[in-house]
Each structure stands twice: as structure tokens, then as C-alpha cells.
Design a protein around this motif. Sequence first.
Motif, PDB file in Angstrom:
ATOM      1  N   VAL A 251       0.837  -1.194   0.000  1.00 31.63           N
ATOM      2  CA  VAL A 251       0.000   0.000   0.000  1.00 31.63           C
ATOM      3  C   VAL A 251       0.877   1.252   0.000  1.00 31.63           C
ATOM      4  CG1 VAL A 251      -1.696   1.335   1.300  1.00 31.63           C
ATOM      5  CG2 VAL A 251      -1.932  -1.150   1.112  1.00 31.63           C
ATOM      6  N   ALA A 252       0.661   2.127  -0.976  1.00 28.75           N
ATOM      7  CA  ALA A 252       1.397   3.389  -1.035  1.00 28.75           C
ATOM      8  C   ALA A 252       0.668   4.488  -0.273  1.00 28.75           C
ATOM      9  CB  ALA A 252       1.603   3.811  -2.485  1.00 28.75           C
ATOM     10  N   SER A 253      -0.649   4.480  -0.350  1.00 29.48           N
ATOM     11  CA  SER A 253      -1.441   5.478   0.361  1.00 29.48           C
ATOM     12  C   SER A 253      -2.864   4.970   0.514  1.00 29.48           C
ATOM     13  CB  SER A 253      -1.449   6.832  -0.379  1.00 29.48           C
ATOM     14  OG  SER A 253      -2.177   6.722  -1.596  1.00 29.48           O
ATOM     15  N   ILE A 254      -3.585   5.610   1.415  1.00 28.38           N
ATOM     16  CA  ILE A 254      -5.014   5.355   1.577  1.00 28.38           C
ATOM     17  C   ILE A 254      -5.703   6.705   1.458  1.00 28.38           C
ATOM     18  CG2 ILE A 254      -6.827   4.489   3.093  1.00 28.38           C
ATOM     19  CD1 ILE A 254      -4.742   2.671   4.385  1.00 28.38           C
ATOM     20  N   GLN A 255      -6.647   6.812   0.534  1.00 22.82           N
ATOM     21  CA  GLN A 255      -7.254   8.106   0.243  1.00 22.82           C
ATOM     22  C   GLN A 255      -8.773   8.009   0.295  1.00 22.82           C
ATOM     23  OE1 GLN A 255      -5.699   9.745  -3.423  1.00 22.82           O
ATOM     24  NE2 GLN A 255      -3.631   8.970  -3.028  1.00 22.82           N
ATOM     25  N   LEU A 256      -9.378   9.078   0.766  1.00 23.24           N
ATOM     26  CA  LEU A 256     -10.835   9.169   0.829  1.00 23.24           C
ATOM     27  C   LEU A 256     -11.337   9.683  -0.511  1.00 23.24           C
ATOM     28  CD1 LEU A 256     -12.858   8.612   3.134  1.00 23.24           C
ATOM     29  CD2 LEU A 256     -12.881  11.063   3.571  1.00 23.24           C
ATOM     30  N   ARG A 257     -12.201   8.867  -1.165  1.00 21.85           N
ATOM     31  CA  ARG A 257     -12.771   9.239  -2.457  1.00 21.85           C
ATOM     32  C   ARG A 257     -14.277   9.101  -2.389  1.00 21.85           C
ATOM     33  NH1 ARG A 257      -8.726   6.436  -6.983  1.00 21.85           N
ATOM     34  NH2 ARG A 257      -6.841   7.626  -6.429  1.00 21.85           N
ATOM     35  N   HIS A 258     -14.967  10.214  -2.554  1.00 16.39           N
ATOM     36  CA  HIS A 258     -16.435  10.209  -2.489  1.00 16.39           C
ATOM     37  C   HIS A 258     -16.926   9.576  -1.182  1.00 16.39           C
ATOM     38  CE1 HIS A 258     -16.309  11.450  -6.664  1.00 16.39           C
ATOM     39  NE2 HIS A 258     -15.613  10.379  -6.965  1.00 16.39           N
ATOM     40  N   GLY A 259     -16.210   9.850  -0.107  1.00 20.78           N
ATOM     41  CA  GLY A 259     -16.615   9.375   1.205  1.00 20.78           C
ATOM     42  C   GLY A 259     -16.201   7.952   1.528  1.00 20.78           C
TER      43      GLY A 259
ATOM     44  N   LEU B 107      -4.407   2.496  -2.226  1.00 20.93           N
ATOM     45  CA  LEU B 107      -3.723   2.562  -3.512  1.00 20.93           C
ATOM     46  C   LEU B 107      -2.415   1.792  -3.419  1.00 20.93           C
ATOM     47  CD1 LEU B 107      -5.726   5.037  -3.634  1.00 20.93           C
ATOM     48  CD2 LEU B 107      -4.062   6.066  -5.206  1.00 20.93           C
ATOM     49  N   ASP B 108      -2.222   0.823  -4.338  1.00 22.78           N
ATOM     50  CA  ASP B 108      -0.972   0.078  -4.309  1.00 22.78           C
ATOM     51  C   ASP B 108       0.111   0.839  -5.062  1.00 22.78           C
ATOM     52  OD1 ASP B 108      -1.363  -0.350  -7.033  1.00 22.78           O
ATOM     53  OD2 ASP B 108      -2.012  -2.437  -6.792  1.00 22.78           O
ATOM     54  N   ARG B 109       1.285   0.231  -5.212  1.00 21.42           N
ATOM     55  CA  ARG B 109       2.432   0.947  -5.790  1.00 21.42           C
ATOM     56  C   ARG B 109       2.260   1.222  -7.283  1.00 21.42           C
ATOM     57  NH1 ARG B 109       6.186   1.201  -1.475  1.00 21.42           N
ATOM     58  NH2 ARG B 109       4.966   0.483   0.309  1.00 21.42           N
ATOM     59  N   THR B 110       1.258   0.612  -7.924  1.00 19.32           N
ATOM     60  CA  THR B 110       0.989   0.891  -9.330  1.00 19.32           C
ATOM     61  C   THR B 110      -0.116   1.931  -9.514  1.00 19.32           C
ATOM     62  OG1 THR B 110      -0.716  -0.820  -9.607  1.00 19.32           O
ATOM     63  CG2 THR B 110       1.594  -1.505  -9.857  1.00 19.32           C
TER      64      THR B 110
ATOM     65  N   THR C 101       7.515   4.031   3.050  1.00 14.56           N
ATOM     66  CA  THR C 101       8.341   3.451   1.994  1.00 14.56           C
ATOM     67  C   THR C 101       7.923   3.899   0.602  1.00 14.56           C
ATOM     68  OG1 THR C 101       6.933   1.484   2.012  1.00 14.56           O
ATOM     69  CG2 THR C 101       8.931   1.417   3.357  1.00 14.56           C
ATOM     70  N   ALA C 102       6.758   4.549   0.476  1.00  7.80           N
ATOM     71  CA  ALA C 102       6.288   4.997  -0.841  1.00  7.80           C
ATOM     72  C   ALA C 102       6.710   6.426  -1.159  1.00  7.80           C
ATOM     73  CB  ALA C 102       4.770   4.882  -0.919  1.00  7.80           C
ATOM     74  N   ILE C 103       7.289   7.120  -0.192  1.00  6.70           N
ATOM     75  CA  ILE C 103       7.620   8.535  -0.396  1.00  6.70           C
ATOM     76  C   ILE C 103       8.872   8.670  -1.260  1.00  6.70           C
ATOM     77  CG2 ILE C 103       8.317  10.673   0.732  1.00  6.70           C
ATOM     78  CD1 ILE C 103       6.698   9.798   3.158  1.00  6.70           C
ATOM     79  N   GLU C 104       8.758   9.476  -2.308  1.00 14.67           N
ATOM     80  CA  GLU C 104       9.911   9.756  -3.169  1.00 14.67           C
ATOM     81  C   GLU C 104      10.615  11.033  -2.740  1.00 14.67           C
ATOM     82  OE1 GLU C 104       9.510  11.243  -7.421  1.00 14.67           O
ATOM     83  OE2 GLU C 104      10.243   9.184  -7.741  1.00 14.67           O
ATOM     84  N   ARG C 105       9.823  12.105  -2.540  1.00 16.54           N
ATOM     85  CA  ARG C 105      10.416  13.368  -2.097  1.00 16.54           C
ATOM     86  C   ARG C 105       9.322  14.254  -1.507  1.00 16.54           C
ATOM     87  NH1 ARG C 105       9.291  14.341  -7.460  1.00 16.54           N
ATOM     88  NH2 ARG C 105       8.608  16.470  -7.991  1.00 16.54           N
TER      89      ARG C 105
ATOM     90  N   TYR D 171       5.389  13.651  -2.699  1.00 17.75           N
ATOM     91  CA  TYR D 171       5.349  12.926  -3.965  1.00 17.75           C
ATOM     92  C   TYR D 171       5.623  11.448  -3.689  1.00 17.75           C
ATOM     93  CZ  TYR D 171       5.537  17.465  -6.290  1.00 17.75           C
ATOM     94  OH  TYR D 171       5.256  18.739  -6.729  1.00 17.75           O
ATOM     95  N   LEU D 172       4.752  10.600  -4.228  1.00 19.61           N
ATOM     96  CA  LEU D 172       4.886   9.164  -4.014  1.00 19.61           C
ATOM     97  C   LEU D 172       5.607   8.522  -5.195  1.00 19.61           C
ATOM     98  CD1 LEU D 172       1.376   8.319  -2.516  1.00 19.61           C
ATOM     99  CD2 LEU D 172       3.481   8.972  -1.333  1.00 19.61           C
ATOM    100  N   ARG D 173       6.459   7.579  -4.877  1.00 20.84           N
ATOM    101  CA  ARG D 173       7.304   6.937  -5.879  1.00 20.84           C
ATOM    102  C   ARG D 173       6.477   6.187  -6.921  1.00 20.84           C
ATOM    103  NH1 ARG D 173      10.035   4.696  -2.429  1.00 20.84           N
ATOM    104  NH2 ARG D 173      11.711   6.243  -2.272  1.00 20.84           N
ATOM    105  N   GLY D 174       6.710   6.507  -8.206  1.00 18.52           N
ATOM    106  CA  GLY D 174       6.079   5.777  -9.286  1.00 18.52           C
ATOM    107  C   GLY D 174       4.653   6.178  -9.579  1.00 18.52           C
ATOM    108  N   LEU D 175       4.081   7.116  -8.813  1.00 18.07           N
ATOM    109  CA  LEU D 175       2.698   7.536  -9.027  1.00 18.07           C
ATOM    110  C   LEU D 175       2.701   8.947  -9.617  1.00 18.07           C
ATOM    111  CD1 LEU D 175       1.016   6.197  -5.767  1.00 18.07           C
ATOM    112  CD2 LEU D 175       1.181   5.109  -7.998  1.00 18.07           C
TER     113      LEU D 175
END
Length: 250
Positions: free
Chosen positions: A159-167, A172-175, A209-213, A225-229
Motif C-alpha cells: 500500500v502506497a497510500s489510503i485516500q478518501l474518495r467520495h466518502g 492505492l498500491d504501488r501501481t 516506503t512509498a515517499i519519493e520526495r 510525492y509518491l514513488r512511481g505515481l
Amino acid sequence: MRLLLLEDEEPALDLLRRFALTYYPAATIVGEFQQVAEAAHFLSTHPAPDLILTDIELLDGNVFRLFQQVAVSSPIIFVTAYDQYLVQAFEQNGIGYVLKPVQYAPFAAALQKYDRLRQALQGAAWQQLAAALPSTPRYKQRLLSKSRQGLYLVDVAEVASIQLRHGVAHALDRTGRAYPLSETLAQLEACLDPHAFFRLNRGEIIALTAIERLEPYFNDALAVYLRGLPDAPLVSSSHRTPALRKWLTG
């Protein structure tokens, strides 16, 4: 410091969160709920928070119903517009009673009282209590996602992040593929390793571990900024930036 916030009005919840994180910049808010039923479910399925900050009247009724449904062991600071519940509050783990409209000085005084009580419990009694608790918390290793196509198991390590979408919370995985989840962001935050995941703002959790910068952003926030996204960066809430900086450095 693990805090649970119970408040049914968004502006009041925002103020409560801001004051709490001003006093405890490194605190983790393990849950934010507007209903007694939600709080009861959380407390019956998660470790007790270090401190509960709560209003008296929630969306589905009086908070004192909570103590009839679950055993609450955490100390409580009541933050409310009602002054007639003072005695009842101190019969239910209450250590502070702050009246609305909330000012920071009396709010901080209540937290100082909590700190003094906690320090007084240190020593042999505190060590005995700590020894009775599991030394290593167990955090989720997998998340369950349900969609029209079926059930999917999502490895937390991917898992790169977890985001709230439409409640609805989405992992979100690394792809960049998104998986809808049934839990709220507050529930997910409470069951994920706080060393590996951070609540960036009200709608997003990121994996270390998903953070690029990171880059400076407006009003003392940070753009992450997340790596690869390739999507636009995620932006920290300005009041979370000090805790984010501390989290990044371990």
C-alpha cells in the motif's frame, strides 16, 4: 500519545483536533467519531486510547450511553456547552470538564492535569500495568477490499497510500490501483503501524516506503510525492506538518 475524539460538529471537531495537536504535536488521533454507536464499536474492537476528548451530546444521543455499552478504561476530558453534567462526568473516568466556546488556556490546563496524573502513576504501579499489556502491538498485515468483481486481499506492505474518495476509503498500491475499503480512515489509522503509515490530512494516509520526495508548500504545509505515481502530490495539513517532520526522522 493516542487520542480519541468524539464530537458531532465539524467546526468544533476541527478546533478540538487543532488544540490537541498543538499541545501534543506528536500525538496520534486513533479515531474521530460523531456517534455513540461508532465510538462503542471502536472501543470494543481496539486497544484503549491514552485519553478521550468528548462532547456530551453526539448525533445519536448522550455520550453517557457509551459507558453503558462498553467498559471504558481511558481517562476522559469532557468538552461541552452543557454545565449540568459535571457530577456525572466525574463519575465516568472524567478528569477534566471544559466548557464551550473552547479557549486554548482552559483546554491546555485540562491536559496539564492529565499529564500530572499520568506522572503520578509512574513507578511501580505504572510498570506493573505496562507489564500486563502486550509488548508488541499487532497491526494489520492485509486489508480486505470488496467490489463487484469479488473480494481482494491487499498486502499492507504494497500500500502506497489510503485516500478518501467520495466518502469511501481506498487503498492505492504501488501501481496506483485503488481498492475500496469498508473501514473509515480513522479506523484504518488505528490498526496500521504508526511507524510505517502517517495520517497526512483528513482524507489521506501515506506509507513511509512509498515517499519519493517532499517539497515546501503554501502555509507551512508539505507536498508529498509518491514513488512511481504520476498524480499530483499529496499535501499535508499545516497543523500536521511538525508531526510529519518528526515521523520522517524516526
